[in-house]
Design a protein around this motif. Structure first.
Motif, mmCIF file in Angstrom:
data_model
loop_
_atom_site.group_PDB
_atom_site.id
_atom_site.type_symbol
_atom_site.label_atom_id
_atom_site.label_comp_id
_atom_site.label_asym_id
_atom_site.label_seq_id
_atom_site.Cartn_x
_atom_site.Cartn_y
_atom_site.Cartn_z
ATOM 1 N N VAL A 106 26.282 6.438 72.034
ATOM 2 C CA VAL A 106 26.242 4.988 72.274
ATOM 3 C C VAL A 106 27.649 4.479 72.561
ATOM 4 O O VAL A 106 27.869 3.671 73.493
ATOM 5 C CB VAL A 106 25.613 4.259 71.061
ATOM 6 C CG1 VAL A 106 25.844 2.753 71.140
ATOM 7 C CG2 VAL A 106 24.133 4.559 70.982
ATOM 8 N N GLY A 107 28.627 4.931 71.813
ATOM 9 C CA GLY A 107 30.010 4.515 72.055
ATOM 10 C C GLY A 107 30.508 4.967 73.410
ATOM 11 O O GLY A 107 31.189 4.212 74.119
ATOM 12 N N GLY A 109 28.648 5.601 76.045
ATOM 13 C CA GLY A 109 27.963 4.791 77.059
ATOM 14 C C GLY A 109 28.553 3.402 77.175
ATOM 15 O O GLY A 109 28.713 2.857 78.276
ATOM 16 N N PHE A 110 28.911 2.800 76.055
ATOM 17 C CA PHE A 110 29.537 1.479 76.065
ATOM 18 C C PHE A 110 30.886 1.529 76.777
ATOM 19 O O PHE A 110 31.210 0.673 77.594
ATOM 20 C CB PHE A 110 29.687 0.980 74.622
ATOM 21 C CG PHE A 110 30.207 -0.413 74.516
ATOM 22 C CD1 PHE A 110 29.407 -1.494 74.835
ATOM 23 C CD2 PHE A 110 31.521 -0.647 74.116
ATOM 24 C CE1 PHE A 110 29.883 -2.788 74.734
ATOM 25 C CE2 PHE A 110 32.011 -1.938 74.020
ATOM 26 C CZ PHE A 110 31.199 -3.012 74.330
ATOM 27 N N TRP A 111 31.661 2.576 76.476
ATOM 28 C CA TRP A 111 32.966 2.725 77.094
ATOM 29 C C TRP A 111 32.841 2.935 78.610
ATOM 30 O O TRP A 111 33.578 2.343 79.400
ATOM 31 C CB TRP A 111 33.705 3.896 76.447
ATOM 32 C CG TRP A 111 35.070 4.134 77.005
ATOM 33 C CD1 TRP A 111 36.174 3.373 76.824
ATOM 34 C CD2 TRP A 111 35.438 5.196 77.863
ATOM 35 N NE1 TRP A 111 37.239 3.903 77.508
ATOM 36 C CE2 TRP A 111 36.803 5.034 78.155
ATOM 37 C CE3 TRP A 111 34.758 6.278 78.415
ATOM 38 C CZ2 TRP A 111 37.486 5.902 78.990
ATOM 39 C CZ3 TRP A 111 35.448 7.145 79.234
ATOM 40 C CH2 TRP A 111 36.801 6.964 79.516
ATOM 41 N N GLY A 113 30.384 1.972 80.475
ATOM 42 C CA GLY A 113 29.925 0.696 81.048
ATOM 43 C C GLY A 113 31.064 -0.285 81.215
ATOM 44 O O GLY A 113 31.144 -1.003 82.224
ATOM 45 N N LEU A 114 31.962 -0.335 80.248
ATOM 46 C CA LEU A 114 33.105 -1.223 80.375
ATOM 47 C C LEU A 114 34.036 -0.771 81.509
ATOM 48 O O LEU A 114 34.549 -1.599 82.268
ATOM 49 C CB LEU A 114 33.888 -1.271 79.062
ATOM 50 C CG LEU A 114 33.268 -2.085 77.936
ATOM 51 C CD1 LEU A 114 34.142 -1.979 76.673
ATOM 52 C CD2 LEU A 114 33.116 -3.530 78.340
ATOM 53 N N GLU A 115 34.259 0.512 81.623
ATOM 54 C CA GLU A 115 35.121 1.040 82.681
ATOM 55 C C GLU A 115 34.507 0.786 84.060
ATOM 56 O O GLU A 115 35.215 0.473 85.019
ATOM 57 C CB GLU A 115 35.382 2.535 82.484
ATOM 58 C CG GLU A 115 36.279 2.839 81.299
ATOM 59 C CD GLU A 115 37.677 2.260 81.458
ATOM 60 O OE1 GLU A 115 38.251 2.350 82.565
ATOM 61 O OE2 GLU A 115 38.182 1.713 80.468
#
Length: 121
Positions: A106-107, A109-111, A113-115
């Protein structure tokens, strides 16, 4: 009676007494051995609820938070009742590893997505 007859009768009665004493000692030893064998071979039966928690927890180990909770309950119940449930402990280990793995994914994927959002602007 002669003195040799008296000695023979006395020695026979002494041997009979010795045989009775030996027989009593053997009987006592057998009784003690049998009693100790019965005491050591008594096996406590496991609580069915603890076994069910262990099995369910092991199968739910790959559902991140649910597996940790159910396996923790199974390990605690087994500890209180004095059982050593191998399955409950392994289920807890697998549940913790799957939870950590899910959090990492999850972390990640979040990272990512932010990039992707930053580079697209």
């Amino acid at each position: 009676m002669t003195s040799s007859d008296t000695e023979t009768n006395t020695s026979e009665s002494t041997e009979t007494t010795k045989d009775d004493t030996v027989a009593e000692k053997i009987a006592d030893a057998v009784t003690v051995a049998t009693t100790s064998d019965v005491a050591t071979t008594t096996v406590e039966e496991e609580d069915p609820q603890t076994v069910v928690f262990s099995l369910v927890g092991f199968f739910l180990a790959y559902i991140p938070l649910v597996g940790v909770i159910v396996n923790a309950i199974a390990v605690v119940k087994a500890g209180k009742e004095g059982f050593d449930l191998f399955l409950a402990k392994w289920g807890l280990v697998l549940a913790i590893l799957s939870t950590v793995g899910a959090l990492i994914l999850v972390g990640l994927g979040f990272w990512i997505g932010l990039e992707a959002g930053r580079s697209g602007m």
